[in-house]
Design a protein around this motif. Sequence first.
Motif, PDB file in Angstrom:
ATOM      1  N   ILE A 101      -6.933 -39.125  24.265  1.00 36.18           N
ATOM      2  CA  ILE A 101      -6.364 -38.423  23.160  1.00 36.18           C
ATOM      3  C   ILE A 101      -7.293 -36.981  22.942  1.00 36.18           C
ATOM      4  O   ILE A 101      -6.535 -35.946  22.768  1.00 36.18           O
ATOM      5  CB  ILE A 101      -6.071 -38.919  21.847  1.00 36.18           C
ATOM      6  CG1 ILE A 101      -5.385 -38.120  20.843  1.00 36.18           C
ATOM      7  CG2 ILE A 101      -7.454 -39.345  21.425  1.00 36.18           C
ATOM      8  CD1 ILE A 101      -4.903 -38.867  19.629  1.00 36.18           C
ATOM      9  N   PHE A 102      -8.588 -37.118  23.114  1.00 38.31           N
ATOM     10  CA  PHE A 102      -9.388 -35.886  22.792  1.00 38.31           C
ATOM     11  C   PHE A 102      -9.405 -34.879  24.125  1.00 38.31           C
ATOM     12  O   PHE A 102      -9.097 -33.654  23.727  1.00 38.31           O
ATOM     13  CB  PHE A 102     -10.911 -36.496  22.687  1.00 38.31           C
ATOM     14  CG  PHE A 102     -11.923 -35.380  22.614  1.00 38.31           C
ATOM     15  CD1 PHE A 102     -11.901 -34.440  21.381  1.00 38.31           C
ATOM     16  CD2 PHE A 102     -12.571 -34.579  23.835  1.00 38.31           C
ATOM     17  CE1 PHE A 102     -12.804 -33.267  21.441  1.00 38.31           C
ATOM     18  CE2 PHE A 102     -13.439 -33.545  23.603  1.00 38.31           C
ATOM     19  CZ  PHE A 102     -13.619 -33.075  22.305  1.00 38.31           C
ATOM     20  N   GLN A 103      -8.973 -35.280  25.245  1.00 43.50           N
ATOM     21  CA  GLN A 103      -8.909 -34.209  26.361  1.00 43.50           C
ATOM     22  C   GLN A 103      -7.404 -33.778  26.203  1.00 43.50           C
ATOM     23  O   GLN A 103      -7.337 -32.809  26.666  1.00 43.50           O
ATOM     24  CB  GLN A 103      -9.057 -35.110  27.681  1.00 43.50           C
ATOM     25  CG  GLN A 103     -10.394 -35.745  27.992  1.00 43.50           C
ATOM     26  CD  GLN A 103     -10.440 -36.821  28.792  1.00 43.50           C
ATOM     27  OE1 GLN A 103      -9.490 -37.678  29.172  1.00 43.50           O
ATOM     28  NE2 GLN A 103     -11.663 -37.190  29.521  1.00 43.50           N
ATOM     29  N   VAL A 127      -6.451 -43.484  22.789  1.00 43.27           N
ATOM     30  CA  VAL A 127      -7.587 -43.177  22.259  1.00 43.27           C
ATOM     31  C   VAL A 127      -8.983 -43.615  22.986  1.00 43.27           C
ATOM     32  O   VAL A 127      -9.784 -42.616  23.342  1.00 43.27           O
ATOM     33  CB  VAL A 127      -7.768 -43.713  20.751  1.00 43.27           C
ATOM     34  CG1 VAL A 127      -9.049 -43.171  20.196  1.00 43.27           C
ATOM     35  CG2 VAL A 127      -6.723 -43.247  20.076  1.00 43.27           C
ATOM     36  N   HIS A 128      -9.007 -44.834  23.665  1.00 45.17           N
ATOM     37  CA  HIS A 128     -10.319 -45.268  24.280  1.00 45.17           C
ATOM     38  C   HIS A 128     -10.380 -45.381  25.601  1.00 45.17           C
ATOM     39  O   HIS A 128     -11.129 -45.715  26.430  1.00 45.17           O
ATOM     40  CB  HIS A 128     -10.486 -46.831  23.789  1.00 45.17           C
ATOM     41  CG  HIS A 128     -10.720 -46.859  22.236  1.00 45.17           C
ATOM     42  ND1 HIS A 128     -11.153 -47.968  21.634  1.00 45.17           N
ATOM     43  CD2 HIS A 128     -11.595 -45.815  21.390  1.00 45.17           C
ATOM     44  CE1 HIS A 128     -11.425 -47.816  20.218  1.00 45.17           C
ATOM     45  NE2 HIS A 128     -11.758 -46.640  20.167  1.00 45.17           N
ATOM     46  N   ALA A 129      -9.171 -44.579  26.260  1.00 45.88           N
ATOM     47  CA  ALA A 129      -9.116 -44.381  27.608  1.00 45.88           C
ATOM     48  C   ALA A 129     -10.043 -43.438  28.085  1.00 45.88           C
ATOM     49  O   ALA A 129     -10.322 -42.565  27.391  1.00 45.88           O
ATOM     50  CB  ALA A 129      -7.538 -43.953  27.989  1.00 45.88           C
ATOM     51  N   GLU A 130     -10.270 -43.855  29.211  1.00 41.66           N
ATOM     52  CA  GLU A 130     -11.715 -42.892  29.746  1.00 41.66           C
ATOM     53  C   GLU A 130     -11.271 -41.666  30.165  1.00 41.66           C
ATOM     54  O   GLU A 130     -11.854 -40.471  29.963  1.00 41.66           O
ATOM     55  CB  GLU A 130     -12.059 -43.676  31.056  1.00 41.66           C
ATOM     56  CG  GLU A 130     -13.478 -42.769  31.861  1.00 41.66           C
ATOM     57  CD  GLU A 130     -13.970 -43.732  33.025  1.00 41.66           C
ATOM     58  OE1 GLU A 130     -14.891 -43.210  33.902  1.00 41.66           O
ATOM     59  OE2 GLU A 130     -13.579 -44.872  33.041  1.00 41.66           O
ATOM     60  N   LEU A 142       1.909 -31.854  17.031  1.00 43.44           N
ATOM     61  CA  LEU A 142       2.818 -32.767  16.618  1.00 43.44           C
ATOM     62  C   LEU A 142       3.521 -33.558  17.641  1.00 43.44           C
ATOM     63  O   LEU A 142       3.399 -34.734  17.432  1.00 43.44           O
ATOM     64  CB  LEU A 142       3.731 -32.251  15.423  1.00 43.44           C
ATOM     65  CG  LEU A 142       4.586 -33.378  14.539  1.00 43.44           C
ATOM     66  CD1 LEU A 142       3.755 -34.169  13.935  1.00 43.44           C
ATOM     67  CD2 LEU A 142       5.388 -32.583  13.802  1.00 43.44           C
ATOM     68  N   THR A 143       3.917 -32.653  18.269  1.00 43.68           N
ATOM     69  CA  THR A 143       4.971 -33.319  19.324  1.00 43.68           C
ATOM     70  C   THR A 143       4.097 -34.091  20.631  1.00 43.68           C
ATOM     71  O   THR A 143       4.565 -35.101  21.196  1.00 43.68           O
ATOM     72  CB  THR A 143       5.953 -32.205  20.127  1.00 43.68           C
ATOM     73  OG1 THR A 143       5.162 -31.318  20.571  1.00 43.68           O
ATOM     74  CG2 THR A 143       6.937 -31.939  19.074  1.00 43.68           C
ATOM     75  N   LEU A 144       3.069 -33.457  21.004  1.00 40.27           N
ATOM     76  CA  LEU A 144       1.990 -34.085  21.851  1.00 40.27           C
ATOM     77  C   LEU A 144       1.529 -35.458  21.207  1.00 40.27           C
ATOM     78  O   LEU A 144       1.520 -36.363  22.150  1.00 40.27           O
ATOM     79  CB  LEU A 144       1.050 -33.209  22.393  1.00 40.27           C
ATOM     80  CG  LEU A 144       1.301 -32.165  23.291  1.00 40.27           C
ATOM     81  CD1 LEU A 144       0.121 -31.285  23.424  1.00 40.27           C
ATOM     82  CD2 LEU A 144       1.675 -32.720  24.527  1.00 40.27           C
ATOM     83  N   ALA A 145       1.262 -35.485  20.221  1.00 40.47           N
ATOM     84  CA  ALA A 145       0.483 -36.606  19.743  1.00 40.47           C
ATOM     85  C   ALA A 145       1.824 -37.656  19.582  1.00 40.47           C
ATOM     86  O   ALA A 145       1.522 -38.759  19.946  1.00 40.47           O
ATOM     87  CB  ALA A 145       0.227 -36.304  18.047  1.00 40.47           C
ATOM     88  N   ILE A 146       2.819 -37.654  18.971  1.00 41.07           N
ATOM     89  CA  ILE A 146       3.871 -38.334  18.915  1.00 41.07           C
ATOM     90  C   ILE A 146       4.485 -38.861  20.338  1.00 41.07           C
ATOM     91  O   ILE A 146       4.578 -40.154  20.505  1.00 41.07           O
ATOM     92  CB  ILE A 146       4.993 -37.719  18.131  1.00 41.07           C
ATOM     93  CG1 ILE A 146       4.529 -37.763  16.479  1.00 41.07           C
ATOM     94  CG2 ILE A 146       6.275 -38.864  18.117  1.00 41.07           C
ATOM     95  CD1 ILE A 146       5.790 -37.121  15.788  1.00 41.07           C
ATOM     96  N   GLY A 147       4.645 -37.953  21.339  1.00 42.29           N
ATOM     97  CA  GLY A 147       5.178 -38.386  22.697  1.00 42.29           C
ATOM     98  C   GLY A 147       4.054 -39.324  23.164  1.00 42.29           C
ATOM     99  O   GLY A 147       4.530 -40.233  23.706  1.00 42.29           O
ATOM    100  N   GLY A 148       2.645 -38.901  23.130  1.00 48.11           N
ATOM    101  CA  GLY A 148       1.674 -39.884  23.681  1.00 48.11           C
ATOM    102  C   GLY A 148       1.477 -41.200  22.969  1.00 48.11           C
ATOM    103  O   GLY A 148       1.393 -42.399  23.702  1.00 48.11           O
ATOM    104  N   MET A 149       1.867 -41.255  21.759  1.00 52.87           N
ATOM    105  CA  MET A 149       1.575 -42.409  20.952  1.00 52.87           C
ATOM    106  C   MET A 149       2.878 -43.310  21.223  1.00 52.87           C
ATOM    107  O   MET A 149       2.739 -44.594  21.278  1.00 52.87           O
ATOM    108  CB  MET A 149       1.573 -42.106  19.402  1.00 52.87           C
ATOM    109  CG  MET A 149       0.301 -41.599  19.249  1.00 52.87           C
ATOM    110  SD  MET A 149       0.255 -40.729  17.532  1.00 52.87           S
ATOM    111  CE  MET A 149      -0.008 -42.290  16.429  1.00 52.87           C
ATOM    112  N   LEU A 150       3.846 -42.873  21.227  1.00 50.33           N
ATOM    113  CA  LEU A 150       5.372 -43.478  21.566  1.00 50.33           C
ATOM    114  C   LEU A 150       5.272 -44.219  23.010  1.00 50.33           C
ATOM    115  O   LEU A 150       5.554 -45.211  23.001  1.00 50.33           O
ATOM    116  CB  LEU A 150       6.441 -42.570  21.525  1.00 50.33           C
ATOM    117  CG  LEU A 150       7.121 -42.338  20.115  1.00 50.33           C
ATOM    118  CD1 LEU A 150       8.123 -41.085  20.316  1.00 50.33           C
ATOM    119  CD2 LEU A 150       7.700 -43.591  19.507  1.00 50.33           C
ATOM    120  N   ALA A 151       4.656 -43.733  23.972  1.00 50.21           N
ATOM    121  CA  ALA A 151       4.778 -43.991  25.230  1.00 50.21           C
ATOM    122  C   ALA A 151       3.773 -45.060  25.122  1.00 50.21           C
ATOM    123  O   ALA A 151       3.859 -46.194  25.978  1.00 50.21           O
ATOM    124  CB  ALA A 151       4.276 -42.996  26.391  1.00 50.21           C
ATOM    125  N   SER A 152       2.416 -45.046  24.738  1.00 51.07           N
ATOM    126  CA  SER A 152       1.524 -45.923  24.601  1.00 51.07           C
ATOM    127  C   SER A 152       1.884 -47.264  24.069  1.00 51.07           C
ATOM    128  O   SER A 152       1.678 -48.448  24.481  1.00 51.07           O
ATOM    129  CB  SER A 152       0.452 -45.405  23.688  1.00 51.07           C
ATOM    130  OG  SER A 152      -0.378 -44.415  24.399  1.00 51.07           O
TER     131      SER A 152
END
Length: 478
Positions: free
Chosen positions: A70-72, A213-216, A271-281
């Motif tokens: 997520i940070f990257q 979040v904890h992904a390398e 907003l959209t990147l966060a939700i898109g990544g979270m939904l897929a996770s």
Amino acid sequence: MSTNLESYVTEETQILHDTGVDESLKPKTDKGRTVSPIDYIFMWVGDGVNLGNMTLGASLVVAGIATLNIFQTFAAAIIAIGIISTFFALNDRLGYRTGIPYVVQLRMSFGMKGSIISSLLRGIPAIVWYGFQSWIGGTALNEIAKIITGGAFDNVAICFVVLQLVQIGLSLYGFHAIKWVETLASIVIILALLYVFGVLLTSHSTVITEKWVHAEGSWGLPFFALIMMFMGNYAAIFLSAADYSRELKSGISDRKRGFLYFLPILIAYGLTLAIGGMLASATGINNPVKAFAVVVDNSYITLFVSAFIVLGAVAVNMVANIIPPTYVITLLTKMKYKPAVTITGLLAFCSFPWVLVQDSSAKGLGMFILIYSAFLGPIVSILLVEYYILRKQKVNVADLYKEDGPFAGYNPAAVLALLIGAGAAFVKVELAWIIGVVVAGIAYLLLMKFAFKDSKFKKGTIFENNGKPVDPIKSISK
């Protein structure tokens, strides 16, 4: 150069009334500009908070495995947004000051005939995205229909056609419709997505933390490739920045206009990147609409969210995917605006969006963005070199509309620089946009200043069809 165009059009460009082009392509004067700074911010928020950007965020987490953490992801987004806003503010200046659209701006560098190819390179991707966004919206509309009918109706194709017809109807009203659609969409969609964001944090935080979040992740090529994908996602839009800035009310400084791009894109992307990544996770599903239905297991809430997904699809199409190709069709066919915008909507049916939204197509969509951005980067670079370096921000607008004027024919230097830049971009397609920008810009400057300097080429030269050079640079600075 003043932004007041009334006396300029009256005294210097009377020929514009006899060009044969549709009224929508003639320079916008102060009286014709109706978009305020607040409207402009809402327009770009509404454009950015869309399922395309959310799908881009979801593509970072394929089958539950994150390529970036997520940070990257957000580091790449901030870098990309800064670059996007800078190019927006630079490339919108000619349209803002003179009121001309992108398809006419192209003539400054490519000439009238040469601009045909470069305008199609903007129009075709827009039509593909038009169909893509409409199919996503049609999928959400189908979810609504299933809930209302108790499952009796389930046909995405019909919903897609209905939504497309609605968009064609709205687009007939041009920027008058865009203003109120975008204002409504940007507010209500953000509220709806903030609710989903809250649900994801409270109910799926463990799996999201584990998988994203904890992904390398990687700080190597995938990180820079993601920046280029972000850039590619907006490359077509800021390339035709003049189409939007010509509608913006006059009197706004260049620096303030840059802020009018940075703030809304930052909000929308974040907003959209966060939700898109979270939904897929959380779900392992790359299609946001289907993922929403899994995460929000409540028919009433699903109905509410789906309604605003539909509105979001309409919002992004109204800004990014309808006006630019419509101007291209209007210019090439001499059609009036309304028939051209209708044809644009019909062409979106031919983009096969049902293929692009498949989970298996997520990587393919990203590759499509990278490939067409390889051509768009060189075009914007050529435009900026021409306007800022060669012409010193001085252009005779009337000449851009003269069929037999100094911009008639084509400019071989621009066409050659475009091919050189795109060719270099394909050497490393993951970095296509930035490579194309740098290589094409340098190539164009060198070609215009030094190549064939004793015969055909010289600074600021556009060639007529007979091959004789004509210097179109004017010392007009209104």
